[in-house]
Design a protein around this motif. Structure first.
Motif, PDB file in Angstrom:
ATOM      1  N   VAL A 164       7.283 -79.979-119.148  1.00  0.00           N
ATOM      2  CA  VAL A 164       7.554 -78.565-119.431  1.00  0.00           C
ATOM      3  C   VAL A 164       8.053 -78.011-118.007  1.00  0.00           C
ATOM      4  O   VAL A 164       7.133 -78.174-117.079  1.00  0.00           O
ATOM      5  CB  VAL A 164       6.310 -77.835-119.866  1.00  0.00           C
ATOM      6  N   ASP A 165       8.988 -77.505-117.797  1.00  0.00           N
ATOM      7  CA  ASP A 165       9.491 -76.601-116.763  1.00  0.00           C
ATOM      8  C   ASP A 165       8.970 -75.230-116.658  1.00  0.00           C
ATOM      9  O   ASP A 165       9.399 -74.393-117.391  1.00  0.00           O
ATOM     10  CB  ASP A 165      11.086 -76.662-116.554  1.00  0.00           C
ATOM     11  N   VAL A 166       7.997 -75.178-115.884  1.00  0.00           N
ATOM     12  CA  VAL A 166       7.444 -73.615-115.869  1.00  0.00           C
ATOM     13  C   VAL A 166       8.072 -72.800-114.751  1.00  0.00           C
ATOM     14  O   VAL A 166       8.297 -71.704-115.190  1.00  0.00           O
ATOM     15  CB  VAL A 166       6.036 -73.961-115.443  1.00  0.00           C
ATOM     16  N   LEU A 167       8.347 -73.217-113.696  1.00  0.00           N
ATOM     17  CA  LEU A 167       9.072 -72.625-112.742  1.00  0.00           C
ATOM     18  C   LEU A 167      10.565 -73.439-112.563  1.00  0.00           C
ATOM     19  O   LEU A 167      10.423 -74.396-112.319  1.00  0.00           O
ATOM     20  CB  LEU A 167       8.336 -72.424-111.349  1.00  0.00           C
ATOM     21  N   ARG A 168      11.572 -72.582-112.625  1.00  0.00           N
ATOM     22  CA  ARG A 168      12.850 -73.137-112.654  1.00  0.00           C
ATOM     23  C   ARG A 168      13.709 -72.711-111.282  1.00  0.00           C
ATOM     24  O   ARG A 168      14.939 -71.880-111.744  1.00  0.00           O
ATOM     25  CB  ARG A 168      13.522 -72.984-113.783  1.00  0.00           C
ATOM     26  N   GLY A 169      13.424 -72.869-110.233  1.00  0.00           N
ATOM     27  CA  GLY A 169      14.239 -72.385-109.201  1.00  0.00           C
ATOM     28  C   GLY A 169      13.757 -71.067-108.799  1.00  0.00           C
ATOM     29  O   GLY A 169      14.626 -69.893-108.958  1.00  0.00           O
TER      30      GLY A 169
END
Ligand code: ADP
Ligand code: MG
Length: 670
Positions: free
Chosen positions: A42-47
């Motif tokens: 799960v990508d919670v923060l994406r950049g």
């Protein structure tokens, strides 16, 4: 001083206080779920990229699940990003070690959580003091400061209340005080009003505004746009990405409280700094005592395990030593600490050899020898009125009573004077008396020994009853001088009876006697018989028994130790959140380790002391029931030390587990 925000605008560009560059955080992918398959990533923060200057009042706003809390944990150094860089005052925190990160958490940041995250067992003031404990502020100073902060936030009359005795708004004010304890340069507030009613929420917001005004950098996380609007800058986050940033909002009119690079320069000192060893220990003991006292029933059960363990070690070793002593004494009464020097070598064709009184005197001088008695055996005819008996006569010295362990049942033993005077006195064995005197008292009567008149001065107590040989009672005893010179006409001894003091040295003593006499005779025309050797075998058996008793006791001590481990594992599990709170407020791993080890040591130490007392009481009452028991200081100290060590050893694993907890996971636990 210029703030970072305006400096950037002016082009001077000192590093901003906080800068995130393309921060990413994903969960899962690698770790396995309960079904054994890897969890989907799960990508919670994406950049996420942003920079925050000193003194800014920023709101991070976004819907629930957008990644705000995750971002805050990363900002507060509670969690590591999966990728990207986090620069604090221009320095990448990836280069910081664990102690330096702990320093940042307690000196730079102050956390305010939605759920307050106060330590339930500590009072409001103690909760506020926590960050200062870890930065080594002296007790008096931190108590004063905590009280002042709480009073300023309107809780002056609630200092000693536990969190459960406070309302939500009050608890949140306690947690804000805690955030300010070490300066609170950067306040990280995650939905601080989320759990509060509107009035308390408004109060808390007002407080945060005041603090921002006073120069604190405030980062406020909220899902509520109205609340966010109170900040000077709003960053909007959706699905782990920043979608709006009102950069350039007004910086606080007050002076920023933090000059970032100067602040960071003090890290080297601060990270290493701790309170004195005694202050740390005192604090750890206080906290440990508190926890043990609050869970006193459980503590008592654990204590019981250790008490029984220690007490049984002490009692069993005491009984072991007691019976061992008893056996030795009993064997000594059978004459096992005796040795014999007998004329004649083991070579049947060798010289016959003789032993004289002088040899006995020589042996008496040797170390570990307590008696050396010439012994001359012969046969005599004893007559009283018209009865004749043929009996063995033992010509011995006044040492005989002790050497033969033989007392008189009537009359007295002969003395050194009788020996010197060649006195014609005689002691009768029980059977001799029966034959000559029947049941009448023989003392002071005269008998003829080989036609020489002797006065009976005593009767010997029955020896056969203890030695098992009733012939032992069919003898008469007379002084050695009288017997050798007047009756038997020889001074060549039958043997020398030797008593030794310490049985464990018997072999050496036997060797020394042999060497000395051989030196004197220039020939080995005698033999030394060492009955002590058989006693040694006997005592060794007894020692094995003692060892086994000791082992049983040691096992119960081990069980006590496992009890300590059990309670500690439970404590760690139960207090996972507390550990998270402590780490979030700046505890180092070793602080956590020390705290839990102290608890384990305290339990086992108290258990050890009580165990010693209990063991002595049990032992004493056993002795009152005439069970043989000998307490040794060594056993008592040993048992106590073992208890302490088992506590330490078994406490270490849970303590280390606690110290290594991931703060974010620990905080999330209930
Ligand atoms: P917010 O605080 O904005 O409500 P969070 O940062 O708490 O959101 O969570 C963002 C997302 O990350 C959520 O979808 C949540 O399910 C997920 N998440 C948070 N922590 C974990 C975790 N330890 N493991 C897996 N997913 C997580
Ligand atoms: Mg959240």
């Amino acid at each position: 001083m210029v703030t970072a925000g305006s400096a950037t605008a002016a082009g001077v560009s000192p590093a901003p206080l906080i800068e995130l560059r393309d921060i990413r955080k994903s969960y899962g992918g690698k770790t396995e779920g309960p079904d054994g398959k890897p969890l989907p990533a799960v990508d919670v923060l994406r950049g996420v990229s942003l920079s925050i200057g000193a003194g800014e009042f920023v709101a991070i706003v976004g819907a629930s699940g957008s990644g705000k809390s995750t971002l805050m944990h990363i900002l507060g150094c509670l969690d590591h990003p999966s990728a990207g860089h986090y620069l604090f005052a221009g320095q990448d925190i990836a280069d910081f070690n664990a102690d330096e990160l702990a320093w940042l958490r307690r000196e730079a940041f102050g956390f305010v959580f939605q759920g307050y995250h106060l330590i339930a067992t500590e009072s409001a003031r103690e909760n506020v003091e926590v960050p200062a404990i870890y930065s080594g502020v002296p007790v008096a100073e931190r108590e004063k400061r905590a009280a002042a902060l709480l009073t300023r936030l309107g809780l002056g009359d609630r200092l000693d209340h536990r969190p459960s005795q406070l309302s939500g708004g009050q608890q949140q004010r306690v947690s804000i005080s805690r955030a300010l304890m070490n300066g609170g340069h950067i306040l990280l507030a995650d939905e601080p009003t989320g759990a509060l009613d509107s009035r308390s929420g408004a109060e808390v917001m007002l407080l945060l505004e005041e603090l921002a005004e006073a120069g604190h950098t405030v980062i406020l996380i909220t899902h509520d746009r109205e609340v966010a609007a109170r900040a000077h800058r709003t960053i909007e986050i959706r699905d782990g990405q920043i979608i709006a940033d009102s950069t350039g909002g007004p910086v606080s009119s007050g002076r920023a409280s933090l000059d970032a690079s100067t602040f960071l320069a003090s890290m080297a000192d601060g990270a290493a700094h701790t309170a004195s060893w005694t202050a740390d220990t005192h604090e750890a003991l206080r906290a440990a005592w508190r926890v043990l006292w609050i869970n006193r029933f459980r503590t008592l059960l654990t204590l019981l395990g250790i008490i029984i363990g220690v007490a049984s070690v002490i009692v069993m070793l005491a009984i072991g030593a007691g019976t061992e002593h008893q056996v030795i004494e009993k064997m000594a009464s059978f004459g096992t600490n005796r040795m014999y020097v007998i004329p004649g070598g083991d070579n049947p064709r060798g010289p016959g050899g003789t032993l004289s009184e002088a040899d006995a005197d020589l042996v008496r001088q040797m170390p570990n020898v307590t008696a050396s008695m010439p012994f001359l055996q012969g046969n005599v005819t004893v007559r009283y009125s018209n009865i004749d008996v043929q009996v063995p006569v033992w010509a011995v010295t006044e040492e005989a009573s002790r050497v033969l362990n033989w007392k008189t049942s009537r009359g007295i033993f002969f003395t050194g004077t009788d020996e010197q005077d060649l006195a014609t006195v005689i002691l009768l064995g029980k059977r001799v008396r029966e034959k000559l005197f029947g049941n009448t008292n023989p003392v002071s009567h005269y008998v003829l020994v080989n036609n020489v008149p002797f006065q009976v001065i005593g009767e010997l107590e029955e020896k056969g009853a203890t030695s098992g040989d009733s012939d032992d009672d069919n003898v008469v005893l007379m002084p050695f001088s009288t017997g050798s010179r007047r009756i038997l006409g020889t001074t060549n001894l039958s043997w020398i009876s030797v008593l030794v003091d310490r049985l464990d040295l018997a072999d050496q003593t036997a060797q020394q006697i042999a060497d000395t006499l051989e030196g004197n005779h220039h020939i080995r025309d005698f033999e030394v018989f060492n009955r002590a050797a058989s006693v040694k075998a006997q005592t060794e058996t007894q020692s094995t028994l003692t060892l086994m008793l000791g082992m049983i006791a040691a096992i119960s001590l081990l069980v006590g130790g496992i009890g300590v481990m059990n309670i500690m594992l439970m404590t760690v599990r139960e207090r996972t959140r507390e550990i998270g709170i402590r780490i979030a407020t700046g505890a180092r791993q070793r602080d956590i380790l020390r705290q839990f080890l102290t608890e384990a040591t305290l339990v086992s130490g108290i258990g050890g002391v009580l165990g010693v007392v209990f063991g002595l009481l049990v032992g004493a009452s056993l002795m009152a029931w005439s069970v043989p028991a000998i307490f040794s200081v060594r056993a008592i100290l040993g048992a106590f030390t073992c208890a302490l060590l088992t506590g330490l050893i078994f406490g270490f694993m849970p303590a280390r587990k606690a110290a290594r907890l991931d703060p974010v996971i620990a905080l999330a636990s209930e």
